[in-house]
Motif scaffolding. Structure first.
Motif, PDB file in Angstrom:
ATOM      1  N   ARG A 386       0.759  -1.152  -0.026  1.00  0.00           N
ATOM      2  CA  ARG A 386      -0.016  -0.185   0.031  1.00  0.00           C
ATOM      3  C   ARG A 386       1.074   1.331   0.163  1.00  0.00           C
ATOM      4  O   ARG A 386       0.439   2.206  -0.643  1.00  0.00           O
ATOM      5  CB  ARG A 386      -0.836  -0.111   1.368  1.00  0.00           C
ATOM      6  CG  ARG A 386      -2.030  -1.041   1.005  1.00  0.00           C
ATOM      7  CD  ARG A 386      -3.141  -1.076   2.250  1.00  0.00           C
ATOM      8  NE  ARG A 386      -4.165  -2.099   1.965  1.00  0.00           N
ATOM      9  CZ  ARG A 386      -3.960  -3.063   2.633  1.00  0.00           C
ATOM     10  NH1 ARG A 386      -3.017  -3.588   3.582  1.00  0.00           N
ATOM     11  NH2 ARG A 386      -4.826  -4.127   2.433  1.00  0.00           N
ATOM     12  N   VAL A 387       1.872   1.160   0.721  1.00  0.00           N
ATOM     13  CA  VAL A 387       2.949   2.307   0.929  1.00  0.00           C
ATOM     14  C   VAL A 387       3.467   2.613  -0.393  1.00  0.00           C
ATOM     15  O   VAL A 387       3.569   3.625  -1.263  1.00  0.00           O
ATOM     16  CB  VAL A 387       3.948   2.110   1.616  1.00  0.00           C
ATOM     17  CG1 VAL A 387       5.173   3.437   1.648  1.00  0.00           C
ATOM     18  CG2 VAL A 387       3.585   2.156   3.151  1.00  0.00           C
ATOM     19  N   SER A 388       3.747   1.409  -1.266  1.00  0.00           N
ATOM     20  CA  SER A 388       4.537   1.444  -2.446  1.00  0.00           C
ATOM     21  C   SER A 388       3.601   1.914  -3.650  1.00  0.00           C
ATOM     22  O   SER A 388       4.111   2.864  -4.443  1.00  0.00           O
ATOM     23  CB  SER A 388       4.975   0.157  -2.964  1.00  0.00           C
ATOM     24  OG  SER A 388       5.752   0.186  -4.325  1.00  0.00           O
ATOM     25  N   LYS A 389       2.216   1.732  -3.516  1.00  0.00           N
ATOM     26  CA  LYS A 389       1.348   2.161  -4.437  1.00  0.00           C
ATOM     27  C   LYS A 389       1.218   3.625  -4.152  1.00  0.00           C
ATOM     28  O   LYS A 389       0.912   4.392  -5.212  1.00  0.00           O
ATOM     29  CB  LYS A 389      -0.136   1.472  -4.116  1.00  0.00           C
ATOM     30  CG  LYS A 389      -0.018  -0.051  -4.859  1.00  0.00           C
ATOM     31  CD  LYS A 389      -1.439  -0.726  -4.590  1.00  0.00           C
ATOM     32  CE  LYS A 389      -1.266  -1.937  -5.158  1.00  0.00           C
ATOM     33  NZ  LYS A 389      -2.539  -2.984  -4.620  1.00  0.00           N
ATOM     34  N   ALA A 390       0.955   3.954  -2.881  1.00  0.00           N
ATOM     35  CA  ALA A 390       0.920   5.621  -2.921  1.00  0.00           C
ATOM     36  C   ALA A 390       1.908   6.337  -3.308  1.00  0.00           C
ATOM     37  O   ALA A 390       1.906   7.214  -4.202  1.00  0.00           O
ATOM     38  CB  ALA A 390       0.494   5.817  -1.317  1.00  0.00           C
TER      39      ALA A 390
END
Length: 421
Positions: A386-390
């Motif tokens: 989720r961090v990487s997608k953001a």
């Protein structure tokens, strides 16, 4: 009337106190509670706050405490101005992104995401305790990143409004250039928190004459200098962007600059040490001049105006706030949080109609809104992916190699603040 400041031990707080004292007719406080877990800072700030009230003849009672539940009990409004991790975490937010060639800033880009991940869970816990103790209280969020934090609060059904001082600072600057009072200047202010443009500068109110073209013609060099952007860019845009747009319009130039000088966090930390030493002087009974360099100019006046409008219906009828979109900008989701002029009263803010937005700005707003969606999801549910997608969605990053490396660095530097890491 009772107002509570969460993060009351901040070195910002005397700016707020000064505004409450000067503008007591607009916001007649009987009790002001400063709550903070850092007892040593709170004692220093609280002592100065009482001396400022006494010097200016304010009859209100100032209370300092570390007990959040007692602090918010019976409060009409609660102002949030906390910094999870303090200046040490900010120092990291402003440095490790530079190692990847990306801007290091506490509210924009990867550093801004780190701050959101640390902050949203803490703010939601505080808000839930406010709701249990005092469900009728308004929550005014000044905690960055304001847009994401306010969206988290609204999504959970809290009575919340986000506040930033960028618009009121521009209003004062334009008034000075035009030779009028700030009350004469109404901004056509549109965008997201820290991603805004002044598309009109009107004299006398929302229906007043738009003097922005003349303002740019007469004072373009001065405005461009203030923003540290080239005058030809302002002429091309035909509007005045906030200074945060420099991170987008001159990203690589900013990165080169930031790599060659101390971080803003280091500068602020040094100022805070000086300020706290000053606050301990029992002869000091006004906010020191050094505080103006700390940031947050006109924050107190914006806070007083907003609190007065929410609690009594008094004060400035039109204010720039962060609130739900609900169709105001049709190219964004209804639950997006936007920063626009609104009519503010005891029922909350109601955004004023906004003229169709140029695709040059609308596209960037849409991209950053998508990032904020993903950032809030990462803050609420955690997880590396989720961090990487953001990060991949953020217009200032948007490359998978950068997103991967920044994700690893973000988690490594913030592990103690991330319950899932």
């Amino acid at each position: 009337m009772k107002l509570t400041v969460v993060g009351g031990g901040s070195t910002y707080t005397p700016e707020l106190i000064d505004g409450f004292a000067r503008l007591r007719d607009t916001l007649p406080l009987q009790e002001l509670v400063l709550v903070d877990p850092a007892a040593d800072r709170l004692d220093l700030v609280g002592g100065l706050a009482r001396r400022i009230f006494a010097k200016q003849g304010h009859p209100g009672h100032i209370v300092t405490t570390s007990d959040l539940d007692a602090a918010v009990d019976g409060a009409d409004a609660v102002l949030l101005q906390l910094r999870v991790g303090g200046q040490a975490a900010r120092e990291q937010d402003e440095t490790w992104p530079l190692e990847c060639g990306c801007v290091g800033q506490e509210t924009t880009g990867a550093g801004g995401l780190a701050k959101a991940l640390r902050t949203v869970p803490v703010v939601l816990d505080i808000a839930e305790r406010i709701r249990r103790t005092n469900p009728g209280a308004w929550i005014v969020d000044f905690t960055n990143p304001v847009g994401i934090v306010t969206r988290a609060l609204l999504q959970e059904g809290h009575k919340a409004v986000g506040l930033c001082n960028v618009a009121i600072g521009l209003q004062r600057r334009f008034a000075a250039l035009l030779g009028v009072t700030p009350a004469d200047v109404h901004l056509d202010h549109v965008g997201l928190n820290h991603l805004t443009w002044e598309t009109g500068v009107r004299l006398g109110g929302p229906e007043g004459e738009d003097v922005l073209p003349g303002l740019l013609a007469a004072h373009g060099d001065t405005i461009a200098g203030d923003l540290r952007l080239p005058l030809p860019l302002l002429r091309l845009l035909g509007v005045v962007p906030s200074y945060y747009l420099r991170y987008y319009y001159a990203h690589d130039e900013v990165v080169r600059e930031l790599r060659t000088k101390p971080s803003r966090a280091a500068e602020v930390a040094a100022m805070e040490r000086q300020l706290l030493e000053m606050y301990g002087d029992p002869a000091l009974d006004e906010k020191p001049e050094l505080l103006a360099r700390r940031g947050g100019a006109y924050y107190s006046e914006a806070a007083v105006d907003l609190a007065a409008a929410l609690l009594t219906g008094a004060g400035n009828p039109y204010q720039v706030v962060n609130t739900r979109n609900d169709g105001t900008l049709p190219f964004l989701p209804d639950d997006a949080v936007i920063e626009v002029q609104a009519a503010v009263g005891q029922k909350g803010p109601s955004p004023l109609p906004v003229a169709p937005v140029d695709p040059l700005y609308a596209g960037l707003m849409a991209g950053v809104t998508a990032y904020e969606d993903l950032a809030l999801d990462a803050a609420l549910r955690g997880g590396r992916d989720r961090v990487s997608k953001a990060l991949l969605a953020h217009p200032l990053i948007a490359q998978h190699a950068y997103a991967d490396e920044l994700t690893d660095r973000l988690i490594a530097h913030n592990r103690e603040h991330l319950a899932w890491a």
